[in-house]
Design a protein around this motif. Structure first.
Motif, PDB file in Angstrom:
ATOM      1  N   GLN A 156       0.803  -1.221   0.000  1.00  0.00           N
ATOM      2  CA  GLN A 156       0.000   0.000   0.000  1.00  0.00           C
ATOM      3  C   GLN A 156       0.838   1.274   0.000  1.00  0.00           C
ATOM      4  O   GLN A 156       0.338   2.364  -0.295  1.00  0.00           O
ATOM      5  CB  GLN A 156      -0.977   0.016   1.179  1.00  0.00           C
ATOM      6  CG  GLN A 156      -0.331   0.032   2.559  1.00  0.00           C
ATOM      7  CD  GLN A 156      -0.289  -1.340   3.172  1.00  0.00           C
ATOM      8  OE1 GLN A 156       0.128  -2.304   2.515  1.00  0.00           O
ATOM      9  NE2 GLN A 156      -0.720  -1.454   4.426  1.00  0.00           N
ATOM     10  N   ASP A 157       2.130   1.132   0.326  1.00  0.00           N
ATOM     11  CA  ASP A 157       3.029   2.292   0.298  1.00  0.00           C
ATOM     12  C   ASP A 157       3.862   2.346  -0.976  1.00  0.00           C
ATOM     13  O   ASP A 157       4.767   3.185  -1.094  1.00  0.00           O
ATOM     14  CB  ASP A 157       3.960   2.260   1.522  1.00  0.00           C
ATOM     15  CG  ASP A 157       3.192   2.404   2.823  1.00  0.00           C
ATOM     16  OD1 ASP A 157       2.285   3.271   2.885  1.00  0.00           O
ATOM     17  OD2 ASP A 157       3.478   1.647   3.775  1.00  0.00           O
ATOM     18  N   ASP A 188      -5.072  -1.324  -6.909  1.00  0.00           N
ATOM     19  CA  ASP A 188      -3.732  -0.741  -6.961  1.00  0.00           C
ATOM     20  C   ASP A 188      -3.300  -0.260  -5.578  1.00  0.00           C
ATOM     21  O   ASP A 188      -4.064  -0.284  -4.608  1.00  0.00           O
ATOM     22  CB  ASP A 188      -3.658   0.384  -7.997  1.00  0.00           C
ATOM     23  CG  ASP A 188      -4.616   1.539  -7.703  1.00  0.00           C
ATOM     24  OD1 ASP A 188      -5.024   1.712  -6.530  1.00  0.00           O
ATOM     25  OD2 ASP A 188      -4.963   2.268  -8.648  1.00  0.00           O
ATOM     26  N   SER A 189      -2.061   0.190  -5.485  1.00  0.00           N
ATOM     27  CA  SER A 189      -1.492   0.591  -4.192  1.00  0.00           C
ATOM     28  C   SER A 189      -2.235   1.765  -3.579  1.00  0.00           C
ATOM     29  O   SER A 189      -2.416   1.829  -2.351  1.00  0.00           O
ATOM     30  CB  SER A 189      -0.010   0.939  -4.366  1.00  0.00           C
ATOM     31  OG  SER A 189       0.741  -0.203  -4.747  1.00  0.00           O
ATOM     32  N   ALA A 190      -2.670   2.710  -4.409  1.00  0.00           N
ATOM     33  CA  ALA A 190      -3.386   3.881  -3.898  1.00  0.00           C
ATOM     34  C   ALA A 190      -4.709   3.472  -3.248  1.00  0.00           C
ATOM     35  O   ALA A 190      -5.087   3.992  -2.191  1.00  0.00           O
ATOM     36  CB  ALA A 190      -3.638   4.870  -5.035  1.00  0.00           C
ATOM     37  N   SER A 191      -5.408   2.533  -3.866  1.00  0.00           N
ATOM     38  CA  SER A 191      -6.655   2.037  -3.303  1.00  0.00           C
ATOM     39  C   SER A 191      -6.397   1.325  -1.972  1.00  0.00           C
ATOM     40  O   SER A 191      -7.133   1.515  -0.985  1.00  0.00           O
ATOM     41  CB  SER A 191      -7.337   1.077  -4.286  1.00  0.00           C
ATOM     42  OG  SER A 191      -8.483   0.477  -3.714  1.00  0.00           O
ATOM     43  N   LYS A 194      -3.911   1.879   0.045  1.00  0.00           N
ATOM     44  CA  LYS A 194      -3.502   2.893   1.033  1.00  0.00           C
ATOM     45  C   LYS A 194      -4.727   3.551   1.661  1.00  0.00           C
ATOM     46  O   LYS A 194      -4.814   3.698   2.888  1.00  0.00           O
ATOM     47  CB  LYS A 194      -2.625   3.946   0.344  1.00  0.00           C
ATOM     48  CG  LYS A 194      -2.100   5.021   1.279  1.00  0.00           C
ATOM     49  CD  LYS A 194      -1.051   4.476   2.226  1.00  0.00           C
ATOM     50  CE  LYS A 194      -0.409   5.580   3.031  1.00  0.00           C
ATOM     51  NZ  LYS A 194       0.594   5.056   3.990  1.00  0.00           N
TER      52      LYS A 194
END
Length: 226
Positions: free
Chosen positions: A93-94, A149-152, A154
């Motif tokens: 997530q980062d 994706d990572s932004a989701s 996070k």
């Protein structure tokens, strides 16, 4: 009172005599034959995510797949108890790169879930969060994987204060390599949890789409017995 119907044969039966040429005088009836084919333009159905078309509906029984062919395309999990799963490298997530090898040396609870922010997945993630101290006490690490994706991930982890790692499997490559079965004829990504021991060997595979909390109960039960 109306008389009952009688089966007696003594009643006289009327006779009907038609002229011999009566059928030749009947008018000619036109022949109705639909020669225009059904349109081949597909239409979509929301039922279980299936897409149907006129052409598929009009197929004759002989052109439909046999029962044996359905068995051949069924999805079976490749990663089973007693095996070592395929390695992977994904972003968390980062945005940091994480490999499966990183978790060796400790028991790992790795769960695949359909998507961030869906009701069942949120309930499951929060249940892992609420029992996180129990997992730590058992010496286990917790990792969640979905196609987001990572932004989701996070945003999802921040909103619900998730203390564990979420990995982004965009394109569902790892899900396919592990053979995680889908639900509803494959239209919905499956919910499956794996318990992997410190040597990298799978000790439990648990699948339950509609009772996400049971994943926590089953994994803790096994971890406490190791």
């Amino acid at each position: 009172m109306l008389p009952l119907c009688s089966s007696s044969t003594s009643m006289a039966k009327p006779s009907l005599t038609l002229p011999t040429n009566s059928f030749s005088t009947l008018p000619h009836l036109p022949s109705f034959q639909n020669t225009s084919p059904l349109p081949s333009t597909p239409f979509n159905s929301q039922f279980l995510g299936l897409k149907l078309s006129h052409s598929s509906i009009s197929k004759t029984p002989s052109s439909l797949p046999s029962t044996s062919s359905f068995k051949r395309v069924s999805i079976f999990a490749k990663v089973t108890k007693g095996t070592k799963p395929p390695p992977f490298t994904l972003k968390d997530q980062d945005g940091k790169t994480v490999s499966l090898d990183k978790f060796k040396g400790k028991p790992l609870v790795l769960y695949f879930y359909p998507a961030d922010e869906t009701p069942g997945c949120t309930k499951q993630a929060c249940a892992f969060r609420d029992s996180y101290e129990k997992f730590k006490k058992a010496g286990a690490q917790v990792v969640g994987i979905s196609g987001d994706d990572s932004a989701s991930h996070k945003a999802f982890a921040t909103k619900y204060r998730l203390p564990f790692t979420l990995l982004s499997d965009q394109g569902n490559k790892v899900r396919k390599e592990w053979g995680v079965p889908g639900d509803f004829f494959g239209s919905l990504p499956g919910r499956e949890t794996y318990v992997i021991d410190k040597n990298g060997v799978v000790q439990l595979v648990y699948n339950n789409q509609f009772q996400p909390e049971k994943h926590i109960d089953e994994t803790l039960k096994l971890l406490q017995s190791l």
